[in-house]
Design a protein around this motif. Structure first.
Motif, mmCIF file in Angstrom:
data_model
loop_
_atom_site.group_PDB
_atom_site.id
_atom_site.type_symbol
_atom_site.label_atom_id
_atom_site.label_comp_id
_atom_site.label_asym_id
_atom_site.label_seq_id
_atom_site.Cartn_x
_atom_site.Cartn_y
_atom_site.Cartn_z
ATOM 1 N N GLN B 277 -59.185 40.505 23.454
ATOM 2 C CA GLN B 277 -60.908 40.778 23.693
ATOM 3 C C GLN B 277 -60.902 41.087 24.805
ATOM 4 O O GLN B 277 -60.632 39.975 25.812
ATOM 5 C CB GLN B 277 -61.020 39.411 22.887
ATOM 6 C CG GLN B 277 -63.216 39.626 22.994
ATOM 7 C CD GLN B 277 -63.067 40.459 21.149
ATOM 8 O OE1 GLN B 277 -62.696 40.962 20.297
ATOM 9 N NE2 GLN B 277 -63.762 41.249 21.547
ATOM 10 N N THR B 513 -57.555 36.074 21.920
ATOM 11 C CA THR B 513 -58.505 35.603 21.111
ATOM 12 C C THR B 513 -57.959 34.017 20.640
ATOM 13 O O THR B 513 -58.557 34.317 19.334
ATOM 14 C CB THR B 513 -57.820 36.628 20.170
ATOM 15 O OG1 THR B 513 -56.334 36.264 19.616
ATOM 16 C CG2 THR B 513 -58.485 38.095 20.315
ATOM 17 N N SER B 514 -57.178 33.144 20.580
ATOM 18 C CA SER B 514 -56.857 32.212 20.492
ATOM 19 C C SER B 514 -57.880 31.208 21.302
ATOM 20 O O SER B 514 -58.857 30.217 20.600
ATOM 21 C CB SER B 514 -55.733 32.120 21.273
ATOM 22 O OG SER B 514 -56.062 32.191 22.692
ATOM 23 N N SER B 516 -62.142 31.548 21.998
ATOM 24 C CA SER B 516 -63.418 31.701 21.083
ATOM 25 C C SER B 516 -65.125 30.555 22.210
ATOM 26 O O SER B 516 -64.270 29.742 21.927
ATOM 27 C CB SER B 516 -63.399 30.708 19.389
ATOM 28 O OG SER B 516 -63.490 29.459 19.059
ATOM 29 N N GLY B 517 -65.720 31.250 21.685
ATOM 30 C CA GLY B 517 -67.000 30.840 22.564
ATOM 31 C C GLY B 517 -67.109 31.539 23.902
ATOM 32 O O GLY B 517 -68.199 30.526 24.598
ATOM 33 N N THR B 519 -69.121 34.084 26.210
ATOM 34 C CA THR B 519 -70.425 34.334 26.531
ATOM 35 C C THR B 519 -70.738 35.266 27.587
ATOM 36 O O THR B 519 -69.963 35.825 27.927
ATOM 37 C CB THR B 519 -72.142 33.476 26.877
ATOM 38 O OG1 THR B 519 -70.794 32.637 27.844
ATOM 39 C CG2 THR B 519 -71.564 32.291 24.839
ATOM 40 N N VAL B 529 -66.966 27.230 24.877
ATOM 41 C CA VAL B 529 -65.170 27.998 24.429
ATOM 42 C C VAL B 529 -64.573 26.865 24.320
ATOM 43 O O VAL B 529 -64.544 25.918 24.545
ATOM 44 C CB VAL B 529 -65.064 28.964 25.653
ATOM 45 C CG1 VAL B 529 -63.564 28.716 26.022
ATOM 46 C CG2 VAL B 529 -65.647 28.811 26.536
ATOM 47 N N LYS B 531 -60.341 26.524 21.962
ATOM 48 C CA LYS B 531 -59.011 27.245 21.895
ATOM 49 C C LYS B 531 -58.537 26.982 20.774
ATOM 50 O O LYS B 531 -57.993 25.248 20.347
ATOM 51 C CB LYS B 531 -58.406 27.078 23.697
ATOM 52 C CG LYS B 531 -56.689 27.851 23.273
ATOM 53 C CD LYS B 531 -56.365 27.437 25.302
ATOM 54 C CE LYS B 531 -54.824 28.098 25.003
ATOM 55 N NZ LYS B 531 -54.311 27.447 25.887
ATOM 56 N N SER B 532 -57.653 27.300 20.080
ATOM 57 C CA SER B 532 -57.131 27.297 18.571
ATOM 58 C C SER B 532 -55.936 27.067 19.420
ATOM 59 O O SER B 532 -54.895 27.686 20.598
ATOM 60 C CB SER B 532 -56.913 28.056 18.102
ATOM 61 O OG SER B 532 -56.629 28.882 18.167
#
Lengths: 313, 533
Positions: B277, B513-514, B516-517, B519, B529, B531-532
């Protein structure tokens, strides 16, 4: 032999002293100011001046040199202006990756280049010879960073066989250590392989033209014995010389290779220190490199004597 | 072919190439509890008061907490402070700390730690210095409360304590905070959400932060430096990558999770990768600039400075910095960050789109310019300054000026610009830089806007109208008064040409993209933030 080695070791002391003075003087007259870098872009001139004063950068040359020389004599390389860490600690942190890279590169280069050079000389004018020399020209001509990127693209990004970057200490295991070093060692070794292969070929050709080789051939001695017992041993002095001198190439090449493959070695430490004007670190690393050069030259001289008993000093 | 072009070409080919890929053990991802981050620069030191580089501040925000923090609306919010009171005459501020705050060494955070930290911070920070100048007393009342008594009101007190400009008012243990502000601390004990793993620090290569289990986050949602700083990782590893191509490859390969500032050349490639991303890093962006030395000819002449300002075409500068991506820049007829409350274009008509070379030449002729050389020092090792320097050299030649272009490195520029000597004696006429948009919201921490002569930033502009407008802003009691002062300031600064703004530009950040959060903000915020696996 021992007396000779002792004399050679003692001769390194004035060399190191001259190097130390030279390095210190160069840094003193070079433009740039660590205080300005520390203070940051938005700092005021007053901030910069205060930082210069606290670092002692506003004191006279002779005072600073005297203090530094005294420190060195006590075995203290000083403290990094930026990290506030002892220079010896920084070097300790960085020496393993660089040594690892150099060792793997050297082993790889010698293992590949010497047989290639010998084969090219033995089959001079053949397809093998032309192929080896073409590879040597390629190794010389293509910059290390180009080869580095090509290797990273093929073996890391496309094939995903090896990591793009980083360094794993040997203490974490042999394979984790080696897999981070393969690509940088091949990239860095390309020049080195080319250099050693060319010298090995040229020297072997010269030796193979000698009368004693013809005599050995006429006596019906086997190829292997002629090549590896008679020829290679006598050709080894120039090859050892070029291997030793090539360490200089390794140190220079390591700067680029360490940056591309993100290896936290002495090369990157040096470049970072130069860009920041971290004088104690620059001085410490240059002294270390100089010391290594002197040791390598000493080692080469000693090996000469072992390889060729006719060499006496 | 240079390195960047080569990698671009190779990486482009890689993106288009189709074929099976075989995950190798070497590329195995770390646990989801480790975040691998490539920062904008090397963390070469770790004292956010002694060294004010952005990268140090960004790392410090993980380790040290602040009394207040600005949120995404640029408002100061309580952070370590539970409550504050100000006397009716505006002279006495009393602050009370939140209960249960602890330093990483297990010691409680006490008011005297905050006091010592404020003393050290205020010796180095422009707003802190202003407060010191009117300070009557700064002392701890008890373990949780301290008092700051002033001789005249300072309405921007909370903003001073909350602002994200370096140096921020980070709170350290008293014994560490008592270090001379011009000497570096050697212990990194904070009370922030992460500890600094000093034994894993390899300056120039890696910095590691580990979760601080005793951190007590606020209950509000996180917003920039304010709110609940919830960290989802056990470890945050900063991996220093001086080579952008390597950082790009490592991000594509999954060896790192987040790259703070991908260079513009590589962004199109990263955008093509569905696992990555790419987005604007900081909505407050940056203000491009070149600075002229007002002490010596030719730029001691205001008309010459104005001629250069009139001739300049901001689009040339911006394209040199961000390329063809129009989303990344906008013209800036002034000095303040577009899109923020105090932004205005008063007096900005002098900065015309495309520049006005004819009018500038006429003005230069009227100025009495006698062909004095313009010593333009440019740091070639910084892509943004190099790009601007090349444009300026061309501009000055077109304008008919005598350019002495000195291409060097940042270390030399940093030293040379501090010299007040004439250019022929080792001084300078102009240098290039840029200012973080977060620093250009108001006169707070905006060193480059000051025009107080000898005390001003390099170039030493001296303009009473500019200084009067700045004072007017600090003393403004209402938003309307603030805006009026800022309009006066923008006009006065352009009239005098405190510096030449070359445009407003943004940069990208990129992450897997793993994650998220992530900013947008003036610094990378790790709280929020995750992480998957």
């Amino acid at each position: 032999m021992l007396a000779y080695a002792g004399r050679r070791v003692l001769a390194t002391i004035p060399v190191m002293a001259v190097v130390a003075l030279f390095v210190f003087s160069l840094l003193y007259i070079a433009p740039g100011d660590p205080a300005a870098i520390i203070a940051g872009d938005q700092a005021t001139p007053d901030d910069v001046a205060r930082i210069r004063a606290t670092l002692g950068l506003d004191r006279p040359f002779l005072v600073r040199f005297g203090e530094w020389a005294w420190q060195i004599l006590q075995g203290d390389l000083g403290t990094s202006i930026f990290t506030a860490l002892p220079v010896t600690a920084l070097i300790r942190q960085r020496i393993e990756p660089t040594l690892s890279l150099m060792v793997v590169t050297l082993v790889l280069s010698i293992a590949v280049a010497v047989p290639l050079g010998v084969a090219a000389a033995w089959k001079a004018g053949s397809l093998i010879d032309r192929l080896v020399m073409t590879l040597a020209v390629f190794g010389f001509s293509v910059p290390v960073f180009v080869i580095s990127y090509l290797l990273a693209y093929v073996f890391a990004l496309e094939l995903e066989w090896l990591p793009v970057q980083g360094y794993t200490p040997l203490s974490a295991g042999f394979w984790p250590w080696l897999q981070n070093l393969i690509l940088p060692a091949v990239a860095l070794g390309s020049v080195y392989i080319a250099l050693i292969a060319r010298i090995a070929r040229a020297t072997m050709l010269e030796v193979l033209a000698q009368d004693y080789i013809k005599t050995a051939t006429a006596k019906g001695l086997g190829r292997r014995a002629i090549l590896f017992v008679h020829a290679l041993k006598n050709a080894s002095v120039p090859i050892v010389t070029v291997i030793g001198l090539g360490i200089a190439l390794l140190i220079g090449g390591a700067v680029v290779t360490e940056s591309v493959f993100v290896i936290p070695g002495l090369g990157r430490l040096t470049v970072d220190a130069i860009l920041r004007r971290d004088y104690p670190v620059i001085q410490g690393v240059v002294l270390l490199f100089s010391f290594c050069y002197v040791l390598v030259n000493l080692g080469i001289d000693l090996v000469y004597v072992l390889l060729d008993p006719r060499i006496r000093y | 072919m240079d390195r960047r072009s080569l990698l671009k070409a190779m990486a482009g080919a890689g993106a288009l190439a189709a074929g099976p890929s075989f995950p190798a053990p070497a590329l195995a991802q770390g646990a989801a509890k480790t975040l691998r981050f490539v920062p904008q620069a090397n963390l070469a030191n770790f004292d956010p008061i002694w060294g004010t580089q952005y990268v140090v501040r960004n790392a410090a925000a993980l380790v040290w907490d602040t009394l207040y923090g600005v949120d995404a609306q640029l408002r100061p919010q309580r952070q370590m402070v539970e409550s504050e009171t100000v006397s009716s005459d505006g002279l006495t501020w009393t602050f009370t700390l939140r209960p249960g705050l602890k330093f990483h060494d297990g010691e409680p955070v006490r008011a005297r730690d905050a006091v010592a930290s404020l003393v050290r911070w205020s010796a180095r920070d422009p707003m802190g210095l202003m407060i010191r100048a009117i300070q009557a007393e700064l002392s701890a009342v008890d373990d949780r409360s301290f008092r700051w008594v002033l001789t005249k009101p300072y309405p921007k007190m909370l903003l001073a304590l909350a602002k994200n400009n370096a140096p921020c008012s980070f709170v350290m243990p008293e014994r560490i905070a008592q270090t001379d502000p011009f000497k570096q601390i050697t212990e990194y004990v904070g009370s922030g959400p992460m500890r600094f793993a000093r034994d894993e620090w390899v300056p120039g290569a890696r910095a590691v932060f580990t979760r601080f289990a005793d951190y007590v986050p606020r209950q509000e949602p996180a917003s920039w430096l304010a709110g609940g700083k919830q960290i989802a990782f056990d470890r945050v590893e900063w991996i220093i990558m001086p080579d952008p191509a390597s950082a790009s490859a490592a991000l594509q390969n999954g060896e790192v999770d987040w790259w703070e500032n991908p260079i513009a050349d590589l962004v199109p490639l990263l955008k093509k990768n569905r696992n990555i991303q790419v987005d604007i890093a900081d909505p407050l962006g940056n203000v491009g600039s070149f600075r002229m030395n007002t002490l010596h000819p030719p730029f001691n002449n205001q008309l010459v400075r104005r001629a250069v300002l009139m001739a300049m075409n901001q689009e040339d500068y911006m394209r040199a910095i961000v390329g063809d991506d129009d989303a990344l820049w906008k013209p800036l007829p002034g000095y303040f960050t577009p899109g923020t409350p105090l932004y205005n274009e008063e007096g900005g008509e002098v900065v015309k789109p495309g520049g006005d070379l004819a009018a500038a030449r006429k003005l230069l002729a009227e100025s009495g310019y006698k062909g004095e050389p313009v010593t333009c020092v440019v740091a070639q090792d910084q892509p943004i300054t190099k790009a601007q320097g090349d444009v300026t050299a061309d501009l000055l030649k077109k304008l008919g000026m005598n350019v002495d272009f000195v291409a060097t490195d940042w270390g030399t520029v940093g030293a040379r610009r501090a010299s007040k000597a004439p250019p022929k004696d080792g001084g300078w006429s102009m240098f290039h830089t840029w200012h973080a948009g977060a620093d250009c919201l108001s006169p707070v921490g905006y060193t480059a806007i000051r025009a107080n002569g000898d005390k001003a930033w390099f170039g030493w502009p001296d303009s009473p109208p500019v200084e009067a407008a700045i004072t007017g802003w600090f003393e403004a009691a209402t938003p309307e008064d603030e805006k009026a002062a800022m309009r006066r300031l923008n006009k006065a600064a352009l009239d005098y040409v405190v510096y030449v703004p070359t445009g407003f530009f943004l940069t990208y950040q990129a992450w897997r993209t793993s994650l998220s959060g992530v900013t947008k903000g003036p610094l990378p915020f790790f709280w929020g933030v995750s992480k998957s696996a």
